[in-house]
Design a protein around this motif. Structure first.
Motif, PDB file in Angstrom:
ATOM      1  N   GLU A 110       7.398 -17.665  -1.132  1.00 31.70           N
ATOM      2  CA  GLU A 110       8.776 -17.258  -1.426  1.00 31.70           C
ATOM      3  C   GLU A 110       8.963 -15.756  -1.220  1.00 31.70           C
ATOM      4  N   ILE A 111       7.931 -14.968  -1.523  1.00 26.65           N
ATOM      5  CA  ILE A 111       8.058 -13.519  -1.358  1.00 26.65           C
ATOM      6  C   ILE A 111       8.180 -13.163   0.114  1.00 26.65           C
ATOM      7  N   TYR A 112       7.578 -13.976   1.008  1.00 30.41           N
ATOM      8  CA  TYR A 112       7.716 -13.730   2.440  1.00 30.41           C
ATOM      9  C   TYR A 112       9.151 -14.012   2.873  1.00 30.41           C
ATOM     10  N   ARG A 113       9.727 -15.067   2.309  1.00 31.91           N
ATOM     11  CA  ARG A 113      11.117 -15.392   2.642  1.00 31.91           C
ATOM     12  C   ARG A 113      12.069 -14.301   2.154  1.00 31.91           C
ATOM     13  N   VAL A 114      11.800 -13.784   0.971  1.00 30.75           N
ATOM     14  CA  VAL A 114      12.635 -12.699   0.449  1.00 30.75           C
ATOM     15  C   VAL A 114      12.556 -11.484   1.369  1.00 30.75           C
ATOM     16  N   ALA A 115      11.355 -11.141   1.796  1.00 30.66           N
ATOM     17  CA  ALA A 115      11.196 -10.000   2.708  1.00 30.66           C
ATOM     18  C   ALA A 115      11.964 -10.226   3.998  1.00 30.66           C
ATOM     19  N   ALA A 116      11.912 -11.453   4.522  1.00 33.22           N
ATOM     20  CA  ALA A 116      12.638 -11.761   5.757  1.00 33.22           C
ATOM     21  C   ALA A 116      14.137 -11.600   5.573  1.00 33.22           C
ATOM     22  N   GLU A 117      14.655 -12.039   4.440  1.00 33.48           N
ATOM     23  CA  GLU A 117      16.085 -11.868   4.162  1.00 33.48           C
ATOM     24  C   GLU A 117      16.455 -10.393   4.104  1.00 33.48           C
ATOM     25  N   ARG A 118      15.618  -9.582   3.481  1.00 34.07           N
ATOM     26  CA  ARG A 118      15.917  -8.149   3.363  1.00 34.07           C
ATOM     27  C   ARG A 118      15.904  -7.470   4.727  1.00 34.07           C
ATOM     28  N   LEU A 119      15.075  -7.984   5.649  1.00 34.24           N
ATOM     29  CA  LEU A 119      15.009  -7.378   6.982  1.00 34.24           C
ATOM     30  C   LEU A 119      16.328  -7.485   7.733  1.00 34.24           C
ATOM     31  N   GLU A 120      17.192  -8.371   7.291  1.00 35.18           N
ATOM     32  CA  GLU A 120      18.496  -8.458   7.927  1.00 35.18           C
ATOM     33  C   GLU A 120      19.401  -7.292   7.532  1.00 35.18           C
ATOM     34  N   GLN A 121      18.997  -6.555   6.498  1.00 35.05           N
ATOM     35  CA  GLN A 121      19.799  -5.437   5.994  1.00 35.05           C
ATOM     36  C   GLN A 121      19.153  -4.074   6.265  1.00 35.05           C
ATOM     37  N   VAL A 122      17.830  -4.022   6.253  1.00 34.95           N
ATOM     38  CA  VAL A 122      17.114  -2.751   6.433  1.00 34.95           C
ATOM     39  C   VAL A 122      15.956  -2.969   7.397  1.00 34.95           C
ATOM     40  N   PRO A 123      15.502  -1.920   8.085  1.00 34.46           N
ATOM     41  CA  PRO A 123      14.435  -2.097   9.074  1.00 34.46           C
ATOM     42  C   PRO A 123      13.033  -2.167   8.493  1.00 34.46           C
ATOM     43  N   VAL A 124      12.856  -1.747   7.229  1.00 35.86           N
ATOM     44  CA  VAL A 124      11.521  -1.740   6.628  1.00 35.86           C
ATOM     45  C   VAL A 124      11.609  -2.280   5.208  1.00 35.86           C
ATOM     46  N   VAL A 125      10.742  -3.242   4.890  1.00 36.86           N
ATOM     47  CA  VAL A 125      10.637  -3.786   3.540  1.00 36.86           C
ATOM     48  C   VAL A 125       9.174  -3.713   3.124  1.00 36.86           C
ATOM     49  N   ILE A 126       8.937  -3.218   1.919  1.00 39.43           N
ATOM     50  CA  ILE A 126       7.571  -3.019   1.444  1.00 39.43           C
ATOM     51  C   ILE A 126       7.393  -3.659   0.071  1.00 39.43           C
ATOM     52  N   GLY A 127       6.284  -4.356  -0.106  1.00 39.71           N
ATOM     53  CA  GLY A 127       5.908  -4.882  -1.415  1.00 39.71           C
ATOM     54  C   GLY A 127       4.867  -3.961  -2.028  1.00 39.71           C
ATOM     55  N   PRO A 128       5.229  -3.132  -2.992  1.00 31.53           N
ATOM     56  CA  PRO A 128       4.308  -2.132  -3.532  1.00 31.53           C
ATOM     57  C   PRO A 128       3.263  -2.734  -4.464  1.00 31.53           C
ATOM     58  N   CYS A 129       2.073  -2.173  -4.402  1.00 34.10           N
ATOM     59  CA  CYS A 129       0.981  -2.582  -5.289  1.00 34.10           C
ATOM     60  C   CYS A 129       0.880  -1.626  -6.476  1.00 34.10           C
ATOM     61  N   THR A 130       0.333  -2.135  -7.550  1.00 36.11           N
ATOM     62  CA  THR A 130       0.123  -1.310  -8.739  1.00 36.11           C
ATOM     63  C   THR A 130      -0.897  -0.204  -8.499  1.00 36.11           C
ATOM     64  N   ASP A 131      -1.720  -0.332  -7.464  1.00 34.11           N
ATOM     65  CA  ASP A 131      -2.754   0.672  -7.204  1.00 34.11           C
ATOM     66  C   ASP A 131      -2.295   1.762  -6.240  1.00 34.11           C
ATOM     67  N   GLY A 132      -1.007   1.766  -5.892  1.00 34.88           N
ATOM     68  CA  GLY A 132      -0.494   2.806  -5.006  1.00 34.88           C
ATOM     69  C   GLY A 132      -0.490   2.433  -3.537  1.00 34.88           C
ATOM     70  N   GLY A 133      -0.875   1.201  -3.218  1.00 36.09           N
ATOM     71  CA  GLY A 133      -0.785   0.719  -1.844  1.00 36.09           C
ATOM     72  C   GLY A 133       0.364  -0.261  -1.711  1.00 36.09           C
ATOM     73  N   TYR A 134       0.206  -1.229  -0.820  1.00 38.96           N
ATOM     74  CA  TYR A 134       1.222  -2.268  -0.713  1.00 38.96           C
ATOM     75  C   TYR A 134       0.569  -3.586  -0.331  1.00 38.96           C
ATOM     76  N   TYR A 135       1.167  -4.686  -0.815  1.00 38.85           N
ATOM     77  CA  TYR A 135       0.650  -6.020  -0.520  1.00 38.85           C
ATOM     78  C   TYR A 135       1.389  -6.667   0.637  1.00 38.85           C
ATOM     79  N   LEU A 136       2.487  -6.082   1.063  1.00 40.80           N
ATOM     80  CA  LEU A 136       3.306  -6.632   2.141  1.00 40.80           C
ATOM     81  C   LEU A 136       4.072  -5.496   2.786  1.00 40.80           C
ATOM     82  N   ILE A 137       4.187  -5.565   4.099  1.00 42.09           N
ATOM     83  CA  ILE A 137       5.080  -4.649   4.802  1.00 42.09           C
ATOM     84  C   ILE A 137       5.752  -5.430   5.922  1.00 42.09           C
ATOM     85  N   ALA A 138       7.062  -5.331   5.988  1.00 39.00           N
ATOM     86  CA  ALA A 138       7.854  -6.073   6.963  1.00 39.00           C
ATOM     87  C   ALA A 138       8.673  -5.099   7.795  1.00 39.00           C
TER      88      ALA A 138
END
Length: 210
Positions: A110-138
Motif C-alpha cells: 500500500e505504501i508503494y501505491r501511495v508513493a505512486a499517487e503522490r508522484l502525480e503531484q510532485v516529482p520526488v517522493v521519499i519515505g524517511p527512516c528513523t535513522d536519518g536515511g530513507y526506506y523508499l524514494i520515488a
C-alpha cells in the motif's frame, strides 16, 4: 492513476556480505538466512502489484532470483558505489519509478501505491527512516539525488532534501518508518514482520538459545 515501475534493490544472499551489522549476535550464516527471508517476503509483496512493471536491480549472482523471473525483470546493478548504482537503475528503467530496498520487509505494498499517487503531484517522493536515511524514494523522472551522497549515514535524508532543493524539485515526505540494520532494529519491528520472516527469526533465536 498511472502505474509506475517498482524497483527492488537487492543483493544475492551470501554469508558475510549481507546484514553484517547483525553479527553478533548472529553468525554470518544466520544473518544471511534472515536476510533471504526478508528479501523473499519483500518480493512476494511486490509481486502483488500485478499491473505494475516490476524490476529487481540485483548485485551478485542472478541465479538466486531466477524463481522470480516470471514476475520481475532482472537488471544488474552498475556503478562504483551505491549512489551510482541507484542512479543507473532509475535511468535504465526510465519511466516514473518507486525504488525500495531489502531492509523493510514489514512494509506492505500500500505504501508503494501511495508513493505512486503522490508522484502525480510532485516529482520526488521519499519515505524517511528513523535513522536519518530513507526506506523508499520515488521519481517521476530520473534525476541525480544519489551520487556523491552520504549513503548509509544519518545524514542521507537531509542531504537528499538539500540536493532536491538545489535542483528546484518539489518533494513530498511519506510517514516515517524504520528499516532493519541492527539486532535492536529486528526486535523493534518483529511483531510487524511477515509470517515467513517471523518463523525464520524464531528458528534462529532458538539456535542462539541452545
Amino acid at each position: 492513476m498511472k502505474h509506475p515501475a517498482l524497483i527492488v534493490f537487492a543483493k544475492t544472499p551470501v554469508p558475510g556480505r549481507v546484514k553484517t551489522r547483525l553479527c553478533p549476535p548472529l553468525t554470518p550464516e544466520q544473518a544471511c538466512r534472515l536476510y533471504a527471508a526478508f528479501l523473499s517476503d519483500i518480493l512476494g509483496e511486490a509481486a502483488r502489484l500485478t499491473q505494475w512493471r516490476r524490476v529487481i536491480a540485483y548485485a551478485g549472482d542472478p541465479d538466486w532470483f531466477a524463481p522470480w523471473g516470471g514476475d520481475f525483470e532482472l537488471l544488474e546493478q552498475q556503478g562504483a558505489d551505491l549512489g551510482e548504482r541507484l542512479l543507473h537503475a532509475f535511468e535504465a528503467v526510465g519511466t516514473p519509478a518507486v525504488g525500495i530496498g531489502s531492509d523493510s520487509p514489514h512494509l506492505d505494498s500500500e505504501i508503494y501505491r501511495v508513493a505512486a499517487e503522490r508522484l502525480e503531484q510532485v516529482p520526488v517522493v521519499i519515505g524517511p527512516c528513523t535513522d536519518g536515511g530513507y526506506y523508499l524514494i520515488a521519481l517521476a523522472r530520473p534525476v541525480d539525488l544519489f551520487t556523491a551522497m552520504p549513503m548509509g549515514t544519518d545524514r542521507l535524508l537531509a542531504a537528499t532534501l538539500g540536493r532536491g532543493r538545489n535542483l528546484d524539485l518539489a518533494m513530498e515526505l511519506l510517514g516515517e518508518d524504520s528499516d532493519i540494520d541492527t539486532w535492536a532494529d529486528v526486535q523493534a519491528v518483529r511483531a510487524k514482520l511477515p509470517a515467513h520472516s517471523r518463523r525464520t527469526l524464531a528458528a534462529i533465536e532458538a539456535e542462539l538459545a541452545r
